[in-house]
Design a protein around this motif. Structure first.
Motif, short mmCIF file in Angstrom:
data_model
loop_
_atom_site.label_atom_id
_atom_site.label_comp_id
_atom_site.label_asym_id
_atom_site.label_seq_id
_atom_site.Cartn_x
_atom_site.Cartn_y
_atom_site.Cartn_z
N GLN A 3 0.84 -1.19 0.00
CA GLN A 3 0.00 0.00 0.00
C GLN A 3 0.88 1.24 0.00
O GLN A 3 1.86 1.31 0.73
N LEU A 4 0.48 2.22 -0.82
CA LEU A 4 1.16 3.50 -0.93
C LEU A 4 0.09 4.57 -0.82
O LEU A 4 -0.81 4.63 -1.65
N VAL A 5 0.19 5.41 0.21
CA VAL A 5 -0.84 6.42 0.45
C VAL A 5 -0.18 7.79 0.52
O VAL A 5 0.48 8.13 1.51
N GLU A 6 -0.39 8.58 -0.53
CA GLU A 6 0.17 9.91 -0.61
C GLU A 6 -0.74 10.92 0.07
O GLU A 6 -1.98 10.77 0.03
N SER A 7 -0.13 11.95 0.66
CA SER A 7 -0.89 13.02 1.29
C SER A 7 -0.04 14.27 1.32
O SER A 7 1.17 14.24 1.04
N GLY A 8 -0.67 15.39 1.69
CA GLY A 8 0.06 16.64 1.86
C GLY A 8 -0.09 17.64 0.74
O GLY A 8 0.43 18.75 0.84
N GLY A 9 -0.79 17.26 -0.31
CA GLY A 9 -0.99 18.20 -1.41
C GLY A 9 -1.96 19.30 -1.04
O GLY A 9 -2.56 19.30 0.04
N GLY A 10 -2.11 20.24 -1.95
CA GLY A 10 -3.04 21.34 -1.72
C GLY A 10 -2.80 22.47 -2.69
O GLY A 10 -2.06 22.33 -3.67
N LEU A 11 -3.44 23.58 -2.41
CA LEU A 11 -3.31 24.80 -3.21
C LEU A 11 -2.31 25.72 -2.53
O LEU A 11 -2.46 26.02 -1.33
N VAL A 12 -1.33 26.17 -3.27
CA VAL A 12 -0.30 27.04 -2.71
C VAL A 12 0.05 28.12 -3.73
O VAL A 12 -0.05 27.88 -4.94
N GLN A 13 0.43 29.28 -3.24
CA GLN A 13 0.82 30.37 -4.14
C GLN A 13 2.22 30.14 -4.68
O GLN A 13 3.04 29.46 -4.04
N PRO A 14 2.52 30.69 -5.84
CA PRO A 14 3.89 30.60 -6.35
C PRO A 14 4.89 31.10 -5.32
O PRO A 14 4.65 32.11 -4.65
#
Length: 114
Positions: A3-14
């Motif tokens: 199992q591989l579970v990615e997390s931590g993404g989101g919307l961020v400004q340049p």
């Protein structure tokens, strides 16, 4: 079962930062090199960074060199990707992958936009 579970993404400004995590299970994490990939809309999936299992040697794609850092915590069976100085062209779904295993996790969306 791997199992591989990615997390931590989101919307961020340049110019902003994010840290992605990949929680793994079902295999001896410390025995395998691990890689981050990304896939932007309408583009092929591309390799971003790799870290070896025994000596933590790293490799980075040219577009992310000097901005991204891959690391691992073998005690926690977790892979990380620290992303700094983010650019709009970093927008993609990010995936982690184990060496010699064909499967993928669900990915985590990173959007860099003002």
């Amino acid at each position: 079962q791997v199992q591989l579970v990615e997390s931590g993404g989101g919307l961020v400004q340049p110019g902003g930062s994010l840290r992605l995590s990949c929680a793994t299970s079902g295999f001896p994490f410390s025995n395998y090199a691990m890689t981050w990939y990304r896939q932007a809309p309408g583009k092929e999936r591309e390799r971003v960074a790799t870290i070896t299992n025994s000596d933590d040697i790293t490799w980075y794609a040219d577009p992310v060199k000097g901005r991204f850092t891959i690391s691992r915590d073998n005690a926690r069976n977790t892979l990380y990707l620290q992303m700094n100085s983010l650019k709009p062209e970093d927008t993609a779904v990010y995936y982690c992958k184990r060496t010699n295993y064909p499967g993928w996790g669900q990915g985590t969306q990173v959007t860099v936009s003002s």
